[in-house]
Each structure stands twice: as structure tokens, then as C-alpha cells.
Design a protein around this motif. Structure first.
Motif, PDB file in Angstrom:
ATOM      1  N   PHE A   4      72.301 -62.275  39.766  1.00 19.13           N
ATOM      2  CA  PHE A   4      71.800 -63.856  39.860  1.00 19.13           C
ATOM      3  C   PHE A   4      71.689 -64.687  38.955  1.00 19.13           C
ATOM      4  N   THR A   5      71.370 -64.321  37.740  1.00 16.06           N
ATOM      5  CA  THR A   5      71.069 -65.131  36.753  1.00 16.06           C
ATOM      6  C   THR A   5      72.522 -65.300  36.230  1.00 16.06           C
ATOM      7  N   SER A   6      73.271 -63.999  35.961  1.00 20.93           N
ATOM      8  CA  SER A   6      74.696 -64.472  35.374  1.00 20.93           C
ATOM      9  C   SER A   6      75.514 -65.641  36.241  1.00 20.93           C
ATOM     10  N   ASP A  77      72.885 -74.342  21.904  1.00 17.22           N
ATOM     11  CA  ASP A  77      73.552 -73.990  20.818  1.00 17.22           C
ATOM     12  C   ASP A  77      74.546 -72.825  21.416  1.00 17.22           C
ATOM     13  N   HIS A  78      75.763 -72.556  20.497  1.00 16.25           N
ATOM     14  CA  HIS A  78      76.747 -71.625  20.704  1.00 16.25           C
ATOM     15  C   HIS A  78      77.649 -71.613  19.593  1.00 16.25           C
ATOM     16  N   SER A 109      79.693 -67.536  22.375  1.00 21.27           N
ATOM     17  CA  SER A 109      78.126 -66.633  22.508  1.00 21.27           C
ATOM     18  C   SER A 109      77.274 -67.849  22.700  1.00 21.27           C
ATOM     19  N   THR A 110      76.148 -67.665  23.534  1.00 20.89           N
ATOM     20  CA  THR A 110      75.127 -68.719  23.578  1.00 20.89           C
ATOM     21  C   THR A 110      73.804 -67.851  23.309  1.00 20.89           C
ATOM     22  N   ASP A 111      72.699 -68.195  23.273  1.00 31.41           N
ATOM     23  CA  ASP A 111      71.405 -67.477  23.246  1.00 31.41           C
ATOM     24  C   ASP A 111      71.361 -66.439  24.562  1.00 31.41           C
ATOM     25  N   LYS A 112      71.795 -67.045  25.477  1.00 29.95           N
ATOM     26  CA  LYS A 112      71.582 -66.365  26.853  1.00 29.95           C
ATOM     27  C   LYS A 112      72.639 -65.125  27.348  1.00 29.95           C
ATOM     28  N   SER A 128      84.063 -65.776  33.045  1.00 30.34           N
ATOM     29  CA  SER A 128      83.332 -64.667  33.046  1.00 30.34           C
ATOM     30  C   SER A 128      82.384 -64.403  32.096  1.00 30.34           C
ATOM     31  N   LEU A 129      81.601 -63.357  32.367  1.00 31.09           N
ATOM     32  CA  LEU A 129      80.735 -62.755  31.464  1.00 31.09           C
ATOM     33  C   LEU A 129      81.447 -61.769  30.620  1.00 31.09           C
ATOM     34  N   PHE A 130      81.291 -61.802  29.156  1.00 32.27           N
ATOM     35  CA  PHE A 130      82.111 -60.825  28.542  1.00 32.27           C
ATOM     36  C   PHE A 130      82.133 -59.323  28.906  1.00 32.27           C
ATOM     37  N   HIS A 131      81.059 -58.976  29.403  1.00 24.66           N
ATOM     38  CA  HIS A 131      80.804 -57.594  29.920  1.00 24.66           C
ATOM     39  C   HIS A 131      81.602 -57.394  31.141  1.00 24.66           C
ATOM     40  N   GLU A 132      82.194 -58.222  31.780  1.00 25.68           N
ATOM     41  CA  GLU A 132      82.971 -58.128  32.926  1.00 25.68           C
ATOM     42  C   GLU A 132      84.478 -57.916  32.763  1.00 25.68           C
TER      43      GLU A 132
END
Length: 147
Positions: A4-6, A77-78, A109-112, A128-132
Motif C-alpha cells: 500500500f505504501t509503495s 530531496d533525491h 532515489s529519495t529518502d523513501k 516502478s519501485l527498483f525492487h520490482e
């Protein structure tokens, strides 16, 4: 399925922006819809490595307009992720494990989290998120591209 957060984080990034400093994504839009830009065009697998990409810096709105980036982050920040792009990868659906071949053209990349922008081989684009992502090794790339 994404957590959900992602999912919320990606929605924030993909929400769209214009010239406003608080906007999250820059894209070429006409009357609220994406134009027929280079982002929608299919990629020839034999020349995928010629796909424009962002390296060593964060993407700008101009990069999104010209098709060498999918998003621009103006609100946190990124920093650019240190990986030479473009790269072939599989985007993996965490629920179904279905893999889709994409060309990754941007990673920041961000802090999240770390977010990747990609173009679909068959046309279209996304984030997408990197881990996907599962990046292909050189042997797999050669086999797919027929080199």
C-alpha cells in the motif's frame, strides 16, 4: 501486488505536473491526456540500447517532454542512482509473478525509496519501485536482441 505504501508513493509521482513547483511529474499533456509522444512508441529489441536515458543527474521536465525520462521529482530531496542506463529488465508483478520486458531509462532515489522509469518494449511507459525489476545479464540480452 505492490504494498500500500509503495502504491501511494507511485501515485504521488505519477500524479502529473505542469510548471508549478509543487508538481510531481512532468509529461507532455494536451487537454489532460498524454500526446502521441516518443514515450508511447514501441522499441525495436535489436536497437534497444539506443533508447534515450538519463545518466548521472536527475531528470528535468524537458527530459520528460523529449522522451528521455518518465518523471521529474520537484518535491523532495533525491539523487540519481548510479547505474549506466538504458538497461533491459523484467518488470515483475509481485502478485502474479508475471514478467514484462522493459527498457529502464531513469532511476532516482529519495529518502523513501528508489524509483525507476521505463519504456515498454511494445510501447508505453511507466514507473516502478527498483525492487520490482530484474535486470538482464549480458547473455540474456544477447539472446533477446539476437546479437
Amino acid at each position: 501486488m505492490r504494498t500500500f505504501t509503495s502504491l501511494i508513493f507511485l501515485i504521488l509521482i505519477l500524479n502529473g505536473c505542469s510548471d508549478n513547483k509543487t508538481d510531481h511529474l512532468s509529461s507532455e499533456r494536451i487537454n489532460g491526456k498524454f500526446s502521441d509522444s516518443v514515450l508511447w512508441q514501441p522499441i525495436d529489441i535489436k536497437s534497444w540500447e539506443n533508447t534515450p536515458a538519463i545518466n548521472g543527474r536527475s531528470a528535468t521536465e524537458e527530459d520528460v517532454k523529449n522522451g528521455s525520462a518518465i518523471y521529474c521529482i520537484n518535491w523532495t530531496d533525491h539523487k540519481p542512482y548510479k547505474l549506466k542506463l538504458p538497461k533491459l529488465a523484467y518488470l515483475i508483478d509481485s502478485e502474479t509473478k508475471k514478467k514484462e520486458l522493459v527498457v529502464v531509462i531513469q532511476i532516482e532515489s529519495t529518502d523513501k525509496d528508489t524509483i525507476a522509469g521505463y519504456k515498454n518494449i511494445v510501447g508505453g511507459f511507466g514507473a516502478s519501485l527498483f525492487h520490482e525489476l530484474e535486470f538482464l545479464n549480458s547473455e540474456s540480452v544477447k539472446a533477446l536482441a539476437g546479437n
